[in-house]
Design a protein around this motif. Structure first.
Motif, PDB file in Angstrom:
ATOM      1  N   LEU A  47       7.422 -12.923  -0.758  1.00  0.00           N
ATOM      2  CA  LEU A  47       6.388 -12.869  -1.548  1.00  0.00           C
ATOM      3  C   LEU A  47       6.084 -10.842  -1.318  1.00  0.00           C
ATOM      4  O   LEU A  47       6.118 -10.432  -2.524  1.00  0.00           O
ATOM      5  CB  LEU A  47       5.593 -13.035  -1.757  1.00  0.00           C
ATOM      6  N   PRO A  48       5.822 -10.685  -0.347  1.00  0.00           N
ATOM      7  CA  PRO A  48       5.430  -8.857   0.062  1.00  0.00           C
ATOM      8  C   PRO A  48       6.045  -7.890  -1.248  1.00  0.00           C
ATOM      9  O   PRO A  48       5.964  -6.883  -1.878  1.00  0.00           O
ATOM     10  CB  PRO A  48       4.624  -8.309   1.246  1.00  0.00           C
ATOM     11  N   PHE A  49       7.382  -7.912  -0.593  1.00  0.00           N
ATOM     12  CA  PHE A  49       8.677  -7.657  -0.777  1.00  0.00           C
ATOM     13  C   PHE A  49       8.771  -7.567  -2.333  1.00  0.00           C
ATOM     14  O   PHE A  49       8.946  -6.341  -2.980  1.00  0.00           O
ATOM     15  CB  PHE A  49       9.965  -7.374   0.338  1.00  0.00           C
ATOM     16  N   LEU A  50       8.181  -8.859  -3.005  1.00  0.00           N
ATOM     17  CA  LEU A  50       8.482  -8.777  -4.300  1.00  0.00           C
ATOM     18  C   LEU A  50       7.656  -8.446  -4.977  1.00  0.00           C
ATOM     19  O   LEU A  50       7.986  -7.931  -6.190  1.00  0.00           O
ATOM     20  CB  LEU A  50       8.171 -10.568  -4.549  1.00  0.00           C
ATOM     21  N   ILE A  51       6.191  -8.318  -4.527  1.00  0.00           N
ATOM     22  CA  ILE A  51       5.274  -7.643  -5.633  1.00  0.00           C
ATOM     23  C   ILE A  51       5.429  -6.235  -5.380  1.00  0.00           C
ATOM     24  O   ILE A  51       4.569  -5.228  -6.317  1.00  0.00           O
ATOM     25  CB  ILE A  51       3.618  -8.594  -4.436  1.00  0.00           C
ATOM     26  N   THR A  52       5.676  -5.456  -4.394  1.00  0.00           N
ATOM     27  CA  THR A  52       6.214  -4.036  -4.690  1.00  0.00           C
ATOM     28  C   THR A  52       6.875  -3.344  -4.851  1.00  0.00           C
ATOM     29  O   THR A  52       6.580  -2.934  -5.835  1.00  0.00           O
ATOM     30  CB  THR A  52       6.173  -3.689  -3.128  1.00  0.00           C
ATOM     31  N   GLY A  53       7.892  -5.129  -5.402  1.00  0.00           N
ATOM     32  CA  GLY A  53       9.384  -4.106  -6.226  1.00  0.00           C
ATOM     33  C   GLY A  53       8.382  -3.972  -7.702  1.00  0.00           C
ATOM     34  O   GLY A  53       9.338  -3.616  -8.900  1.00  0.00           O
ATOM     35  N   VAL A  54       7.718  -5.477  -8.134  1.00  0.00           N
ATOM     36  CA  VAL A  54       6.924  -5.616  -9.344  1.00  0.00           C
ATOM     37  C   VAL A  54       5.665  -4.269  -9.721  1.00  0.00           C
ATOM     38  O   VAL A  54       6.245  -3.563 -10.236  1.00  0.00           O
ATOM     39  CB  VAL A  54       5.951  -6.736  -9.558  1.00  0.00           C
ATOM     40  N   ILE A  55       5.063  -3.495  -8.499  1.00  0.00           N
ATOM     41  CA  ILE A  55       4.273  -2.490  -8.592  1.00  0.00           C
ATOM     42  C   ILE A  55       5.476  -1.544  -8.823  1.00  0.00           C
ATOM     43  O   ILE A  55       4.402  -0.574 -10.120  1.00  0.00           O
ATOM     44  CB  ILE A  55       3.379  -2.416  -7.588  1.00  0.00           C
ATOM     45  N   LYS A  56       6.736  -1.562  -8.233  1.00  0.00           N
ATOM     46  CA  LYS A  56       7.478   0.289  -8.410  1.00  0.00           C
ATOM     47  C   LYS A  56       7.836  -0.640  -9.684  1.00  0.00           C
ATOM     48  O   LYS A  56       8.178   0.635 -10.258  1.00  0.00           O
ATOM     49  CB  LYS A  56       8.353   0.036  -7.501  1.00  0.00           C
ATOM     50  N   GLY A  57       7.864  -1.589  -9.616  1.00  0.00           N
ATOM     51  CA  GLY A  57       8.803  -2.045 -11.491  1.00  0.00           C
ATOM     52  C   GLY A  57       7.152  -0.915 -12.867  1.00  0.00           C
ATOM     53  O   GLY A  57       8.128  -0.898 -13.647  1.00  0.00           O
ATOM     54  N   LEU A  58       6.432  -1.347 -12.601  1.00  0.00           N
ATOM     55  CA  LEU A  58       5.402  -1.177 -13.666  1.00  0.00           C
ATOM     56  C   LEU A  58       4.713   0.838 -13.726  1.00  0.00           C
ATOM     57  O   LEU A  58       5.163   0.580 -13.970  1.00  0.00           O
ATOM     58  CB  LEU A  58       4.378  -1.908 -13.217  1.00  0.00           C
ATOM     59  N   ALA A  59       5.681   1.043 -12.967  1.00  0.00           N
ATOM     60  CA  ALA A  59       5.059   2.432 -12.068  1.00  0.00           C
ATOM     61  C   ALA A  59       5.942   3.100 -12.654  1.00  0.00           C
ATOM     62  O   ALA A  59       6.114   4.002 -13.651  1.00  0.00           O
ATOM     63  CB  ALA A  59       4.668   2.762 -11.085  1.00  0.00           C
ATOM     64  N   THR A  71       0.808  -0.898   0.189  1.00  0.00           N
ATOM     65  CA  THR A  71       0.249  -0.431  -0.599  1.00  0.00           C
ATOM     66  C   THR A  71       0.978   1.179  -0.180  1.00  0.00           C
ATOM     67  O   THR A  71       0.611   2.392  -0.485  1.00  0.00           O
ATOM     68  CB  THR A  71      -1.304  -0.085   1.339  1.00  0.00           C
ATOM     69  N   GLY A  72       2.210   1.253   0.767  1.00  0.00           N
ATOM     70  CA  GLY A  72       2.523   2.681   0.811  1.00  0.00           C
ATOM     71  C   GLY A  72       3.268   2.616  -0.703  1.00  0.00           C
ATOM     72  O   GLY A  72       3.596   4.063  -1.127  1.00  0.00           O
ATOM     73  N   ALA A  73       3.835   1.185  -1.075  1.00  0.00           N
ATOM     74  CA  ALA A  73       3.849   1.992  -2.328  1.00  0.00           C
ATOM     75  C   ALA A  73       2.997   1.796  -3.770  1.00  0.00           C
ATOM     76  O   ALA A  73       3.555   3.188  -4.837  1.00  0.00           O
ATOM     77  CB  ALA A  73       4.791   0.116  -2.714  1.00  0.00           C
ATOM     78  N   MET A  74       2.025   1.511  -4.030  1.00  0.00           N
ATOM     79  CA  MET A  74       0.942   2.683  -4.604  1.00  0.00           C
ATOM     80  C   MET A  74       0.468   3.767  -4.114  1.00  0.00           C
ATOM     81  O   MET A  74       0.463   4.576  -5.260  1.00  0.00           O
ATOM     82  CB  MET A  74      -0.240   0.985  -4.000  1.00  0.00           C
ATOM     83  N   LYS A  75       0.728   4.179  -2.618  1.00  0.00           N
ATOM     84  CA  LYS A  75       0.375   5.512  -1.939  1.00  0.00           C
ATOM     85  C   LYS A  75       1.610   6.229  -3.194  1.00  0.00           C
ATOM     86  O   LYS A  75       1.300   7.762  -3.962  1.00  0.00           O
ATOM     87  CB  LYS A  75       0.235   6.098  -0.833  1.00  0.00           C
ATOM     88  N   SER A  76       2.828   5.724  -3.730  1.00  0.00           N
ATOM     89  CA  SER A  76       3.636   6.699  -3.947  1.00  0.00           C
ATOM     90  C   SER A  76       4.109   6.732  -5.336  1.00  0.00           C
ATOM     91  O   SER A  76       4.260   7.580  -6.043  1.00  0.00           O
ATOM     92  CB  SER A  76       4.940   6.268  -3.275  1.00  0.00           C
ATOM     93  N   THR A  77       3.533   5.422  -6.126  1.00  0.00           N
ATOM     94  CA  THR A  77       3.390   5.994  -6.987  1.00  0.00           C
ATOM     95  C   THR A  77       2.337   6.723  -7.627  1.00  0.00           C
ATOM     96  O   THR A  77       1.948   6.868  -8.977  1.00  0.00           O
ATOM     97  CB  THR A  77       3.840   4.793  -8.010  1.00  0.00           C
ATOM     98  N   GLY A  78       0.987   7.125  -6.841  1.00  0.00           N
ATOM     99  CA  GLY A  78       0.105   7.385  -7.398  1.00  0.00           C
ATOM    100  C   GLY A  78      -1.547   6.321  -7.737  1.00  0.00           C
ATOM    101  O   GLY A  78      -1.844   6.817  -9.183  1.00  0.00           O
ATOM    102  N   MET A  79      -0.915   5.537  -8.045  1.00  0.00           N
ATOM    103  CA  MET A  79      -2.158   4.542  -8.837  1.00  0.00           C
ATOM    104  C   MET A  79      -3.011   4.553  -7.947  1.00  0.00           C
ATOM    105  O   MET A  79      -3.404   5.082  -7.320  1.00  0.00           O
ATOM    106  CB  MET A  79      -1.662   2.769  -8.480  1.00  0.00           C
TER     107      MET A  79
END
Length: 101
Positions: A86-98, A21-29
């Motif tokens: 897994l949560p850190f892997l998923i966060t990395g994928v979200i940040k990479g896609l962003a 959720t922190g990663a999603m907030k920082s990417t503005g998704m």
């Protein structure tokens, strides 16, 4: 193994919520990643049940067997690696896609 599964699910869910959720907030998704978050949390439950299923039907005598100690430890380590990693892997994928979009 049931205790490990229960605590691993709590750990995974907590990490998934706060880290992702922190990663999603920082990417503005948009709201879509939050829906994906719910699906990911619900999706881990069958995987955890698979770990538990292997050990659930053992008698106390079989569970105390030294022959199964290595297999139990392997499953325990794998479960915790998934729960924490897994949560850190998923966060990395979200940040990479962003970053790509």
């Amino acid at each position: 193994m049931s205790d490990n599964v229960a605590y691993a699910l709590l750990t995974y869910t907590g990490l998934q919520i706060f880290v992702t959720t922190g990663a999603m907030k920082s990417t503005g998704m948009s709201i879509l990643p939050y829906l994906a978050l719910v699906v990911l949390v619900a999706g881990i439950i069958p995987a955890c049940r698979a770990f538990e299923r292997r050990w659930r039907n053992l008698s106390d005598e079989d569970a105390a067997s030294m022959e199964l100690a290595g297999a139990f430890r392997r499953d325990q380590v794998m479960l915790w690696l998934l729960a924490i990693g897994l949560p850190f892997l998923i966060t990395g994928v979200i940040k990479g896609l962003a970053a790509l979009f």
